[in-house]
Design an enzyme around this catalytic site. Structure first.
Site, short mmCIF file in Angstrom:
data_model
loop_
_atom_site.label_atom_id
_atom_site.label_comp_id
_atom_site.label_asym_id
_atom_site.label_seq_id
_atom_site.Cartn_x
_atom_site.Cartn_y
_atom_site.Cartn_z
N TYR A 36 0.87 -1.18 0.00
CA TYR A 36 0.00 0.00 0.00
C TYR A 36 0.91 1.23 0.00
CZ TYR A 36 -3.81 -3.14 1.45
OH TYR A 36 -4.73 -4.14 1.52
P1 FDA Z 1 3.45 -2.46 -10.63
O1 FDA Z 1 3.74 -3.03 -11.95
O2 FDA Z 1 2.99 -1.06 -10.57
O3 FDA Z 1 4.69 -2.68 -9.69
C1 FDA Z 1 4.71 -2.31 -8.33
C2 FDA Z 1 6.16 -2.15 -7.87
O4 FDA Z 1 6.88 -3.36 -8.09
C3 FDA Z 1 6.93 -1.07 -8.63
O5 FDA Z 1 7.94 -0.55 -7.78
C4 FDA Z 1 7.57 -1.86 -9.75
O6 FDA Z 1 8.69 -1.23 -10.32
C5 FDA Z 1 7.92 -3.15 -9.07
N1 FDA Z 1 7.87 -4.29 -9.98
C6 FDA Z 1 6.87 -4.60 -10.84
N2 FDA Z 1 7.18 -5.71 -11.49
C7 FDA Z 1 8.38 -6.13 -11.05
C8 FDA Z 1 9.20 -7.23 -11.36
N3 FDA Z 1 8.84 -8.11 -12.28
N4 FDA Z 1 10.39 -7.35 -10.73
C9 FDA Z 1 10.77 -6.44 -9.81
N5 FDA Z 1 10.02 -5.37 -9.47
C10 FDA Z 1 8.82 -5.21 -10.08
N6 FDA Z 1 -2.00 -5.86 -2.28
C11 FDA Z 1 -2.17 -6.96 -1.51
O7 FDA Z 1 -1.21 -7.47 -0.97
N7 FDA Z 1 -3.41 -7.48 -1.35
C12 FDA Z 1 -4.50 -6.96 -1.94
O8 FDA Z 1 -5.60 -7.48 -1.78
C13 FDA Z 1 -4.33 -5.81 -2.75
N8 FDA Z 1 -5.38 -5.22 -3.37
C14 FDA Z 1 -5.19 -4.18 -4.24
C15 FDA Z 1 -6.25 -3.66 -4.97
C16 FDA Z 1 -6.05 -2.63 -5.89
C17 FDA Z 1 -7.21 -2.11 -6.68
C18 FDA Z 1 -4.77 -2.10 -6.05
C19 FDA Z 1 -4.55 -0.97 -7.02
C20 FDA Z 1 -3.71 -2.61 -5.33
C21 FDA Z 1 -3.90 -3.65 -4.42
N9 FDA Z 1 -2.86 -4.19 -3.70
C22 FDA Z 1 -3.05 -5.29 -2.90
C23 FDA Z 1 -1.53 -3.61 -3.81
C24 FDA Z 1 -0.71 -4.32 -4.85
O9 FDA Z 1 -0.33 -5.59 -4.38
C25 FDA Z 1 0.55 -3.50 -5.13
O10 FDA Z 1 0.19 -2.27 -5.66
C26 FDA Z 1 1.49 -4.25 -6.08
O11 FDA Z 1 2.76 -3.67 -6.01
C27 FDA Z 1 0.98 -4.21 -7.49
O12 FDA Z 1 1.75 -5.02 -8.32
P2 FDA Z 1 1.73 -4.73 -9.88
O13 FDA Z 1 2.65 -5.66 -10.52
O14 FDA Z 1 0.33 -4.66 -10.34
O15 FDA Z 1 2.27 -3.24 -9.88
#
Ligand code: FDA
Length: 534
Positions: A476
């Site tokens: 978060y």
């Molecule tokens: P994104 O691609 O934006 O990456 C997030 C971060 O990780 C960035 O710093 C990015 O550079 C880095 N990153 C991404 N891919 C990477 C990779 N392959 N290797 C290294 N670093 C990498 N969380 C939770 O635990 N339980 C939940 O129920 C929820 N619910 C929820 C609902 C909604 C609507 C949102 C918007 C968010 C959540 N979250 C959550 C939070 C979510 O787990 C958190 O935002 C994650 O970082 C999202 O991962 P993404 O890959 O989608 O994001």
């Protein structure tokens, strides 16, 4: 055109695309470097997008979910790379380092502060949209999942193969596996099976030198760090090998809603002590939002007690009657369904096809176009007076699209040591608070008004929540709790937010970072810094 003629043209096409001169800009140097570096330059040219490409904007915007980070003022990447081969990622890391560009890695794009696609320095986005395969091995109860897959794709493929296997992941199914597990990852099954990071058995990872590492070759320290230490600090995760966990063919879900006039304050007060002690098989939460009272039209708060139980209605009813009779749960409130269907239920898609899980474009009433998030951990029940103060803030007009969710802790979280992974929020927590401050209107003034409410409410809650440090959940992401300088990352500054997210695990994360990326190439506003004096 014959293939030989085509291959002769490639260098010319690349030369035009990567037009290089002595006075070239950093990203032109970067592009030229990619063309030299890539073994197969025809394939890399197809996955590179600059502002000159007509699809640059649509690719960038496809994974910007929070429109706060899609204004004309939002800094945009000089280059977007959507790799299809590992060598594309290796070349991007090499050339970014060489030409002084920062890399932001994007999987699902859900970072709450937009750190996967926004930077205030010249930067390149590596978008893992093409790294999204999901391979399920039912016999051995494991799955290999690439980082660019979303949770929904994983859930769908598990369900396709077995109704009695699951993965302890989040409800919101468009989250990317890359960011989610990097930050620990909690979800419907975490009281029974721990965080997602607790259920990773192997990984495929690229470090700052372009080496492809697995668990054995990276060593246990780095394997520990990347399962909760936050994305974007150590390198790039390509794929996770995940442990799948057993679930009954049918689980039970229920939602019971009560307004303040229907005794919600007393119920929540009681829930704080009851919920963390429920069996591991129950996943209890409470969603709070303001509505107009049916009695006199004034603003009131409705509390929705939403739960999932790994068992039947017949087993759940006597349990709730014994532990939480005040809630008055009835058979009519409950429905049995598969675990994958319970994910849809929790997203408001009851009785809808499971194929929704494959849809990367998310629609859910609690997700507004603009939002700001905060989190807290509660260790002692909040008094009814304290809760009422929160509710009166929630009924203010400025909080009209805000939802606050309480997620009960306890269960196996009490039995996993704080240092098992970097995710430290284990024993001693009653529940976590998720402040989802949303709004619908564009513009800076509106954003400031809503964020001011978020900060004010967060301040109001300080006597009731964890202290020294005031803990927060890295997934978060909240830059209000501290951030690194742009350019220069100070350990002292980072330890302010670092201890809130990781408690004593922060120092071990710093040690791992110092070993794996001593020059701090992978960095952002809340990345782990290398050791001072390194
Ligand atoms: P994104 O691609 O934006 O990456 C997030 C971060 O990780 C960035 O710093 C990015 O550079 C880095 N990153 C991404 N891919 C990477 C990779 N392959 N290797 C290294 N670093 C990498 N969380 C939770 O635990 N339980 C939940 O129920 C929820 N619910 C929820 C609902 C909604 C609507 C949102 C918007 C968010 C959540 N979250 C959550 C939070 C979510 O787990 C958190 O935002 C994650 O970082 C999202 O991962 P993404 O890959 O989608 O994001």
């Amino acid at each position: 055109m014959k293939s030989t003629q085509f291959s002769m043209l490639i260098p010319l096409v690349l030369a035009a695309l990567f037009s290089f001169s002595m006075a070239a800009l950093p990203h032109e140097n970067f592009l030229h470097c990619l063309s030299l570096r890539s073994n197969d330059s025809s394939s890399i040219s197809r996955v590179i997008f600059t502002r000159r490409n007509s699809s640059y904007e649509s690719i960038l915007e496809a994974r910007i979910h929070n429109l706060r980070f899609n204004s004309t003022d939002t800094p945009k990447p000089l280059v977007l790379v959507t790799p299809t081969l590992i060598s594309h990622i290796q070349a991007s890391i090499y050339c970014s380092r060489k030409h002084g560009l920062q890399i932001r890695t994007r999987s699902g794009g859900h970072d709450y502060e937009g750190l996967s696609f926004v930077a205030r320095v010249p930067f390149v986005v590596i978008d893992l949209i093409n790294f999204r395969s999901v391979d399920i091995d039912v016999e051995n109860r494991v799955a290999w999942v690439q980082a660019g897959a979303i949770l929904g794709e994983l859930y769908y493929r598990i369900q396709e193969n077995s109704r009695t296997l699951a993965f302890p992941g989040g409800v919101f199914y468009t989250i990317g596996l890359g960011g989610y597990i990097s930050g620990g990852g909690f979800g419907l099954l975490f009281r029974k099976y721990g965080t997602a990071g607790d259920n990773v058995v192997d990984v495929q990872f690229i470090d700052v030198n372009g080496r492809v590492l697995d668990r054995e070759s990276m060593g246990e320290d780095l394997f520990w760090a990347i399962r909760g230490g936050g994305g974007g600090s150590f390198g790039i995760v390509l794929a996770w090998k995940l442990r799948l966990v057993p679930v009954p063919a049918n689980v039970t879900v229920f939602t019971v809603s009560r307004t303040l006039e229907q005794n919600a304050t007393a119920l929540i007060h009681r829930w704080q002590s009851v919920a963390p002690d429920l069996p591991d098989e129950v996943y209890p939460s409470v969603q709070l939002r303001a509505i107009n009272s049916t009695q006199d039209g004034s603003r009131t708060v409705v509390a929705s007690f939403v739960s999932m139980f790994l068992g039947s209605i017949d087993d759940l009813l006597p349990l709730m009657e014994q532990r939480f009779p005040e809630l008055g749960l009835t058979r009519q409130d409950c429905t049995e369904m598969s675990w994958a269907e319970s994910i849809l239920y929790n997203n408001g898609f009851q009785n809808q096809p499971l194929e929704i899980l494959l849809n990367r474009t998310y629609t859910n009433p609690i997700i507004t176009p603009y939002y700001k998030i905060k989190s807290d951990y509660v260790k002692q029940p909040v008094s009814e007076t304290g809760l009422n103060g929160l509710f009166s803030r929630l009924t203010e007009e400025v909080a009209s699209s805000t939802v606050i969710i309480l997620f009960a802790y306890g269960g196996i979280m009490n039995r996993i040591p704080e240092n098992a992974t970097p995710f430290p929020h284990r024993a001693g927590n009653l529940y976590k608070i998720f402040y989802n401050v949303g709004w619908l209107e564009d513009g800076e003034a509106e954003a400031e008004r809503r964020i001011e409410w978020a900060r004010r409410t967060y301040n109001y809650m300080s006597p009731f929540v964890s202290k020294s440090p005031r803990e927060a959940y890295i997934n978060y992401r909240d830059l209000d709790i501290g951030s690194n300088n742009i350019g220069y990352t100070s350990y002292g500054q980072a330890s302010v937010w670092g201890h809130k997210y990781f408690k004593d695990n922060f120092d071990r994360l710093v040690q791992v970072k110092t070993r794996i990326d001593p020059e701090n190439f992978f960095k952002h506003e809340q990345s782990i810094p290398p050791h001072p004096g390194n």
